[in-house]
Design an enzyme around this catalytic site. Structure first.
Site, PDB file in Angstrom:
ATOM      1  N   HIS A 150       0.852  -1.185   0.000  1.00  0.00           N
ATOM      2  CA  HIS A 150       0.000   0.000   0.000  1.00  0.00           C
ATOM      3  C   HIS A 150       0.889   1.237   0.000  1.00  0.00           C
ATOM      4  O   HIS A 150       2.099   1.133  -0.188  1.00  0.00           O
ATOM      5  CB  HIS A 150      -0.975  -0.029   1.189  1.00  0.00           C
ATOM      6  CG  HIS A 150      -0.302  -0.145   2.524  1.00  0.00           C
ATOM      7  ND1 HIS A 150       0.021   0.945   3.289  1.00  0.00           N
ATOM      8  CD2 HIS A 150       0.141  -1.227   3.203  1.00  0.00           C
ATOM      9  CE1 HIS A 150       0.618   0.540   4.404  1.00  0.00           C
ATOM     10  NE2 HIS A 150       0.708  -0.778   4.364  1.00  0.00           N
ATOM     11  N   ALA A 151       0.332   2.412   0.207  1.00  0.00           N
ATOM     12  CA  ALA A 151       1.039   3.674  -0.007  1.00  0.00           C
ATOM     13  C   ALA A 151       2.383   3.795   0.711  1.00  0.00           C
ATOM     14  O   ALA A 151       3.396   4.093   0.084  1.00  0.00           O
ATOM     15  CB  ALA A 151       0.138   4.847   0.375  1.00  0.00           C
TER      16      ALA A 151
END
Length: 85
Positions: A15-16
């Site tokens: 994810h980010a």
């Protein structure tokens, strides 16, 4: 060219935050580092491409390293993945 596989252990996958850290780690090397999952692949220095792959916990990725510093890049990427994903 060097290639290895890794199974994602992080509950949220790529994810980010870890994608940003992964891109930053990959930029430290001259070699081009690519991650492949199934039919999708992304160059590790491209943050949005990494996040767009949808890599989740339990997915196995293939890391391909090609360039002048393949050996050190492979070692660095393996260490990064083990510690962060």
């Amino acid at each position: 060219m060097r290639t290895f596989t890794y199974t994602i252990k992080d509950a949220l996958g790529i994810h980010a935050r870890p994608a940003g850290m992964l891109a930053k780690t990959a930029k430290a090397y001259e070699s081009e580092i690519t991650i492949t999952k199934g039919e999708k692949s992304a160059i590790c220095t491209k943050l949005m491409a990494l996040m767009g792959m949808g890599v989740k916990c339990g997915d196995t990725i293939t890391v391909t390293i090609s360039g002048a510093d393949e050996e050190s890049a492979e070692q660095g990427m393996r260490e990064f993945l083990e510690k962060n994903l």
